[in-house]
Motif scaffolding. Structure first.
Motif, mmCIF file in Angstrom:
data_model
loop_
_atom_site.group_PDB
_atom_site.id
_atom_site.type_symbol
_atom_site.label_atom_id
_atom_site.label_comp_id
_atom_site.label_asym_id
_atom_site.label_seq_id
_atom_site.Cartn_x
_atom_site.Cartn_y
_atom_site.Cartn_z
ATOM 1 N N THR A 107 -6.257 11.526 3.686
ATOM 2 C CA THR A 107 -5.086 10.798 2.668
ATOM 3 C C THR A 107 -6.085 9.481 2.610
ATOM 4 O OG1 THR A 107 -5.442 9.400 5.775
ATOM 5 C CG2 THR A 107 -3.774 11.881 4.692
ATOM 6 N N LEU A 150 0.379 5.905 0.897
ATOM 7 C CA LEU A 150 -0.119 6.918 1.791
ATOM 8 C C LEU A 150 -0.269 7.862 0.863
ATOM 9 C CD1 LEU A 150 -1.373 7.202 4.252
ATOM 10 C CD2 LEU A 150 0.171 8.225 4.844
ATOM 11 N N PRO A 182 0.638 -1.362 -0.036
ATOM 12 C CA PRO A 182 0.264 0.133 0.111
ATOM 13 C C PRO A 182 1.404 1.223 -0.012
ATOM 14 C CG PRO A 182 -0.426 -1.508 1.250
ATOM 15 C CD PRO A 182 0.706 -2.195 1.513
ATOM 16 N N LEU A 200 -5.216 5.438 1.424
ATOM 17 C CA LEU A 200 -4.434 4.058 1.532
ATOM 18 C C LEU A 200 -4.587 2.897 0.525
ATOM 19 C CD1 LEU A 200 -1.939 2.787 3.743
ATOM 20 C CD2 LEU A 200 -2.946 1.480 4.336
#
Length: 366
Positions: free
Chosen positions: A156, A148, A146, A158
């Protein structure tokens, strides 16, 4: 008419669309207004195609472009695109980000095609595209872990592998904070009641004001999944015109999903169903009351009330039959489902999950 699947070039060839642009009627205006309300993500493609047609009318002395002219123009663009190996356009970019670029390419191509010496011209498809700035910012996770991402409003994302998100370059200035997702991502949204955060994932729309939630929406999947970690979200299909009309308002409509709940949207049946997440967690906000670990001769109604508050989940039961049943037990590391199973065995009852709630049924206690 499957206009939802149309891109700029498709609208340019459609007679009904061209008729609306050049000779709008009440019927055609109502149709396209309703279409845009239902499919707001197509606004860029429609606006771009409309600008192209109006530009063509100016160039061609207000005459409709003939099918031959449009076909020749599109064939030329497609031919040059096929040779542009260093300019791949894939996935989410093709569906969402290419609208304005395609419009600009068509406008440039019109001018180029009308040049007397166009057959001697060496203008490349890359040069046409370089004259235009992409309308959307796209991020694709091509790694195996993943990544960010931070949006301009400090929210945000992910982003999971093989997933993409796209959003306007002027994201921070719009009344709606709109993001387009293909794949899987966990969103942590900065709260702003005046500017709803909207995620478009296939045929499903997820709207929030400030929360954290997960969306799974892969291209080849039969359903879209949304699960909530904190706060609450509303989900609804893009075909829900009534809800889409008020999408810019702060109120949440459609199907409301709260912590420890998830929604599944069937793309084939266009239906939404609610369930509980696989492993419900104690809410971070549930400081008081604390989860009960040991209790003696406690009425089940009090125990159920404690579970409802600590997990944020509704438990439906007949209080007259089961509410005064007394139970003595102790919990350690059991999951919510294990706790409910032990409680129900103790009062000779059963439970099932339905529409994101726990339904308890039994004969009751004498």
């Amino acid at each position: 008419m499957g206009y939802y699947h149309f891109e700029v070039t498709d609208f340019l060839e459609d007679r009904y669309f061209k008729s609306w642009v050049f000779t709008p009627s009440r019927e055609s205006c109502e149709f396209w207004d309703n279409f845009l309300l239902t499919h707001p993500e197509k606004a860029e493609a429609i606006t771009s195609a409309k600008l192209v047609l109006l530009g063509m009318r100016t160039e061609m002395e207000a005459d409709f472009p003939t099918d031959g002219q449009v076909t020749a123009m599109l064939d030329e663009i497609q031919s040059r695109k096929n040779t542009a190996s260093r300019f791949p356009m894939r996935g989410l970019w093709v569906r969402l980000g290419a609208s304005l670029s395609a419009a600009a390419v068509v406008l440039l191509a019109i001018s180029w095609l009308r040049q007397p010496d166009r057959h001697d011209s060496h203008v490349s498809y890359e040069e046409l595209l370089s004259a235009v700035e992409a309308p959307l910012t796209e991020q694709t996770n091509t790694t195996t872990a993943p990544i960010l991402l931070t949006l301009p409003d400090s929210s945000t994302i992910l982003l999971q592998p093989k997933s993409s998100v796209s959003y306007r370059k002027d994201f921070a200035r719009h009344a709606l904070r709109e993001v387009y997702l293909s794949g899987e991502a966990f969103f942590t949204v900065t709260k702003n009641r005046r500017r709803p955060f909207v995620v478009y994932s296939n045929e499903l729309v997820t709207k929030v004001l400030g929360t954290s939630f997960l969306v799974k929406a892969f291209e080849d999947a039969r359903q879209v999944e949304v699960s909530v970690k904190t706060g609450k979200v509303s989900v609804f299909p893009r075909t829900d015109t009534e809800v889409c009309e008020g999408i810019a308002q702060p109120e949440l409509a459609g199907t409301i999903i709260t912590p420890n709940q998830k929604a599944f949207f069937s793309r084939e049946q266009v239906q939404i169903r609610k369930e509980l997440v696989d492993s419900p967690e104690i809410l971070a906000s549930a400081v008081l009351p604390a989860p009960l670990l040991k209790f003696q001769d406690m009425p089940v109604s009090e125990l159920f009330g404690n579970i409802e508050q600590t997990y944020g989940i509704d438990i439906v039961y007949d209080d007259r039959l089961l509410g005064q049943c007394l139970l003595t037990a102790s919990f350690t590391t059991e999951s919510l489902y294990e706790k409910m199973d032990l409680i129900c065995k103790g009062i000779e009852a059963n439970f099932e999950v339905m529409d994101g709630r726990m339904i308890v049924s039994g004969r009751g206690c004498n």
